[in-house]
Design an enzyme around this catalytic site. Structure first.
Site, PDB file in Angstrom:
ATOM      1  N   PHE A  13       0.803  -1.231   0.000  1.00 39.49           N
ATOM      2  CA  PHE A  13       0.000   0.000   0.000  1.00 39.49           C
ATOM      3  C   PHE A  13       0.834   1.278   0.000  1.00 39.49           C
ATOM      4  O   PHE A  13       0.340   2.337  -0.366  1.00 39.49           O
ATOM      5  CB  PHE A  13      -0.943   0.009   1.225  1.00 39.49           C
TER       6      PHE A  13
ATOM      7  N   CYS B 228       9.604   1.535   3.595  1.00 39.02           N
ATOM      8  CA  CYS B 228      10.471   0.407   3.955  1.00 39.02           C
ATOM      9  C   CYS B 228      11.902   0.891   4.166  1.00 39.02           C
ATOM     10  O   CYS B 228      12.733   0.143   4.662  1.00 39.02           O
ATOM     11  CB  CYS B 228      10.424  -0.673   2.905  1.00 39.02           C
TER      12      CYS B 228
HETATM   13  P1  NAD Z   1       1.255  -6.756   2.951  1.00 46.08           P
HETATM   14  O1  NAD Z   1       2.264  -7.830   3.055  1.00 46.08           O
HETATM   15  O2  NAD Z   1       0.107  -6.756   3.901  1.00 46.08           O
HETATM   16  O3  NAD Z   1       0.580  -6.765   1.485  1.00 46.08           O
HETATM   17  C1  NAD Z   1       1.351  -6.721   0.326  1.00 46.08           C
HETATM   18  C2  NAD Z   1       0.584  -7.395  -0.810  1.00 46.08           C
HETATM   19  O4  NAD Z   1       0.385  -8.765  -0.488  1.00 46.08           O
HETATM   20  C3  NAD Z   1      -0.785  -6.808  -1.082  1.00 46.08           C
HETATM   21  O5  NAD Z   1      -0.989  -6.726  -2.472  1.00 46.08           O
HETATM   22  C4  NAD Z   1      -1.741  -7.807  -0.434  1.00 46.08           C
HETATM   23  O6  NAD Z   1      -2.975  -7.907  -1.118  1.00 46.08           O
HETATM   24  C5  NAD Z   1      -0.990  -9.116  -0.543  1.00 46.08           C
HETATM   25  N1  NAD Z   1      -1.250 -10.023   0.578  1.00 46.08           N
HETATM   26  C6  NAD Z   1      -1.411  -9.687   1.883  1.00 46.08           C
HETATM   27  N2  NAD Z   1      -1.581 -10.777   2.640  1.00 46.08           N
HETATM   28  C7  NAD Z   1      -1.520 -11.846   1.809  1.00 46.08           C
HETATM   29  C8  NAD Z   1      -1.631 -13.253   2.004  1.00 46.08           C
HETATM   30  N3  NAD Z   1      -1.830 -13.777   3.215  1.00 46.08           N
HETATM   31  N4  NAD Z   1      -1.526 -14.056   0.929  1.00 46.08           N
HETATM   32  C9  NAD Z   1      -1.319 -13.544  -0.306  1.00 46.08           C
HETATM   33  N5  NAD Z   1      -1.214 -12.212  -0.541  1.00 46.08           N
HETATM   34  C10 NAD Z   1      -1.318 -11.367   0.495  1.00 46.08           C
HETATM   35  O7  NAD Z   1       2.049  -5.362   3.003  1.00 46.08           O
HETATM   36  P2  NAD Z   1       1.483  -3.880   3.136  1.00 46.08           P
HETATM   37  O8  NAD Z   1       0.933  -3.665   4.510  1.00 46.08           O
HETATM   38  O9  NAD Z   1       0.619  -3.552   1.974  1.00 46.08           O
HETATM   39  O10 NAD Z   1       2.823  -3.038   2.966  1.00 46.08           O
HETATM   40  C11 NAD Z   1       3.682  -2.708   4.028  1.00 46.08           C
HETATM   41  C12 NAD Z   1       4.833  -3.677   4.119  1.00 46.08           C
HETATM   42  O11 NAD Z   1       5.565  -3.672   2.891  1.00 46.08           O
HETATM   43  C13 NAD Z   1       5.851  -3.299   5.191  1.00 46.08           C
HETATM   44  O12 NAD Z   1       6.261  -4.461   5.854  1.00 46.08           O
HETATM   45  C14 NAD Z   1       7.000  -2.681   4.395  1.00 46.08           C
HETATM   46  O13 NAD Z   1       8.262  -2.733   5.035  1.00 46.08           O
HETATM   47  C15 NAD Z   1       6.968  -3.517   3.166  1.00 46.08           C
HETATM   48  N6  NAD Z   1       7.624  -2.844   2.056  1.00 46.08           N
HETATM   49  C16 NAD Z   1       8.840  -3.334   1.671  1.00 46.08           C
HETATM   50  C17 NAD Z   1       9.521  -2.709   0.646  1.00 46.08           C
HETATM   51  C18 NAD Z   1      10.851  -3.223   0.204  1.00 46.08           C
HETATM   52  O14 NAD Z   1      11.339  -2.777  -0.822  1.00 46.08           O
HETATM   53  N7  NAD Z   1      11.474  -4.136   0.919  1.00 46.08           N
HETATM   54  C19 NAD Z   1       8.959  -1.600   0.005  1.00 46.08           C
HETATM   55  C20 NAD Z   1       7.710  -1.145   0.433  1.00 46.08           C
HETATM   56  C21 NAD Z   1       7.047  -1.787   1.457  1.00 46.08           C
END
Ligand code: NAD
Length: 489
Positions: free
Chosen positions: A149, A281
């Site tokens: 998000f 992140c």
């Molecule tokens: P999230 O893991 O909740 O969701 C990410 C994606 O995965 C979404 O599209 C969601 O629909 C999908 N998803 C969620 N749960 C799932 C499941 N159980 N099975 C399959 N798909 C699923 O992450 P978020 O809250 O949207 O984003 C924040 C997180 O992303 C933080 O932990 C942040 O550190 C990380 N992030 C990392 C980077 C990087 O480059 N390392 C960059 C941006 C954000």
């Protein structure tokens, strides 16, 4: 009536026969749109269209494929203001932060326009008498990205341009919490007149993701999100024989040496810790002072936290927006409380606050926790909110031990005037993105976004040459041509 969002499949907007989830503006709590949680059979249709498109698209020369990206860059530039407002409204960050992420996204479109060179192979003449050998890169087929998000425009653009420039067809599954930016992005893509099925948008949640992970025609998965989901996606994709690059969560430490320029350091660390409400992140979330830096930095960062202007990101003068949801606010406040129980002192408390005129928004103000015990849960947990934990070390060696005591490895930074300290830190810090007097060490599009440890699962990262390698498979050809001339050798 709020907007009903559509999928973009086979070159057309389609309404999904699905259950729907509300998308809210985190500054006001109001419902902006309804997003479909697309079921597996619709995902299968998209994958089959993408596969049919791939068979033609891979034959289009790279020099022609990138012409669509040149056009996309200019459409994005023209739509910058509208896209930035959409990002702020659904994600909460300030207008300036939204423009910033769009610039970083566009940078990836520009970089992917270099694919004719980036995708080149290599060759040798006469590896044996009369025999030549060369390596060429070919696309994989249908590839998909699942995005989080916190950067609704930039993160899809970490993948999409490279995927199609290298000759693959691509499906985006954006975060169901911020799907409106992708809808706008695909409205621009619709104007490119790309062949049908080359780029598709499928909204949804877990069922949608699982359908992509399990479909045999999907060859590669790019994921960015939290670490538990990254691990899940990585293992399920691998079990199904797919390539996967999965970027996970973070807990980024910054070390502040006594010789650092404290005014500049405080400004940069505050921007890193509290910018995007800490939902980056690459946000600094643990500041480790060394020796004499302790007193001056503690005082100055507390002042910076207190003076940050919090509000609706489209209002003038606002420096920090809300967190993404009511659940996120409750989770962050609970972690702060747990930190206090574990022995941290709350120097600046951002809990229980609101913004006048936006009382239904999800507000957490900048928070500073001091003397956070290194072994405590609060020191290890990704908070993903505007909370900075302070720790204090006697010397650089101790500070580096504290840096490396974390399971994540997205970024580590040092602030110092000493080249020797910076050099030691660069060599020893266990993280893949290093900042030296820089608070958000976000690699440019032509460098890999190089997370380590629990922040990344895979081997080829997003962006630049890594993206080109990830989205292509190498083919090595050994060849001999008989002629009277070769027989002379
Ligand atoms: P999230 O893991 O909740 O969701 C990410 C994606 O995965 C979404 O599209 C969601 O629909 C999908 N998803 C969620 N749960 C799932 C499941 N159980 N099975 C399959 N798909 C699923 O992450 P978020 O809250 O949207 O984003 C924040 C997180 O992303 C933080 O932990 C942040 O550190 C990380 N992030 C990392 C980077 C990087 O480059 N390392 C960059 C941006 C954000």
């Amino acid at each position: 009536m709020s907007e009903i969002l559509l999928n973009y499949i086979n070159g057309a907007w389609q309404r999904a026969d699905a259950s729907y989830q509300s998308v809210r503006n985190p500054a006001t709590g109001t419902i902006l749109a309804e997003v479909p949680l697309t079921p597996a059979q619709v995902v299968a249709q998209a994958v089959e269209c993408a596969h049919a498109a791939f068979l033609e698209w891979r034959l289009v020369p790279a020099t022609e494929r990138i012409q669509y990206l040149f056009r996309l860059k200019f459409l994005l530039e023209d739509a910058l203001d509208d896209l930035a407002r959409t990002i702020t409204n659904e994600c909460g960050k300030t207008y300036a932060e939204s423009i910033g992420e769009l610039r970083r996204g566009i940078e990836n479109v520009e970089t992917a326009c270099g694919i004719p060179v980036l995708m080149q192979g290599y060759n040798n003449e006469d590896v044996a008498r009369g025999i030549d050998e060369h390596m060429i890169r070919q696309p994989l087929g249908v590839v998909a990205a699942i995005t989080p998000f916190n950067f609704p425009a930039m993160i899809p653009l970490w993948f999409l341009p490279y995927a199609i420039a290298t000759g693959n067809t691509f499906i985006l599954k954006p975060s169901e919490r911020v799907p409106m930016t992708s809808a706008k992005l695909f409205a621009l893509i619709d104007r490119l007149n790309l062949p049908k099925g080359v780029l598709q948008l499928v909204n949804g949640g877990k069922e949608t993701v699982d359908a992509l992970l399990d479909h045999p025609l999907v060859r590669a998965i790019s994921f960015v999100g939290s670490t538990p989901v990254a691990k899940y996606i990585y293992s399920r994709a691998a079990a199904n024989g797919k390539r996967a690059q999965c970027q996970g969560g973070a807990k980024n430490p910054v070390v502040i040496m006594p010789d650092a320029d404290m005014e500049m350091t405080t400004r940069i660390v505050a921007d890193s810790a509290f910018g995007c409400a800490g939902q980056r992140c690459l946000a600094s979330s643990v500041a480790i002072t060394v020796g004499e830096a302790r007193h001056i930095f503690t005082e100055s960062i507390a002042d910076a936290a207190l003076s940050r202007v919090v509000g609706y990101g489209l209002d003038d003068g606002v420096q920090m927006g809300p967190v993404i949801s009511a659940e996120s606010k409750a989770r962050i406040e609970a972690i702060i409380a747990r930190g206090e129980l574990e022995g941290a002192q709350t120097l600046v408390d951002g809990r229980g606050k609101t913004v006048h005129g936006y009382e239904d928004g999800y507000w957490v103000y900048p928070t500073v926790l001091d003397n956070v015990p290194p072994e405590s849960q609060v020191a290890q947990t990704e908070i993903f909110g505007p909370v900075l934990s302070l720790m204090h070390a006697r010397d650089l060696d101790e500070a580096i031990r504290l840096v490396n005591a974390r399971s994540y490895g997205n970024m580590a930074c040092i602030f110092t005037a000493s080249g020797a300290a910076a050099r030691q830190f660069r060599a020893q810090a266990s993280a893949g993105n290093i900042g030296i007097n820089v608070g958000v060490a976000a690699p440019m599009a032509f460098y890999p976004f190089s997370g380590w440890n629990e922040s990344f699962f895979g081997d080829l990262h997003g962006q630049g040459k890594h993206a080109v390698e990830f989205y292509t498979q190498t083919k090595v050809v050994v060849e001999r041509w008989y002629s009277s001339w070769t027989r002379q050798f």
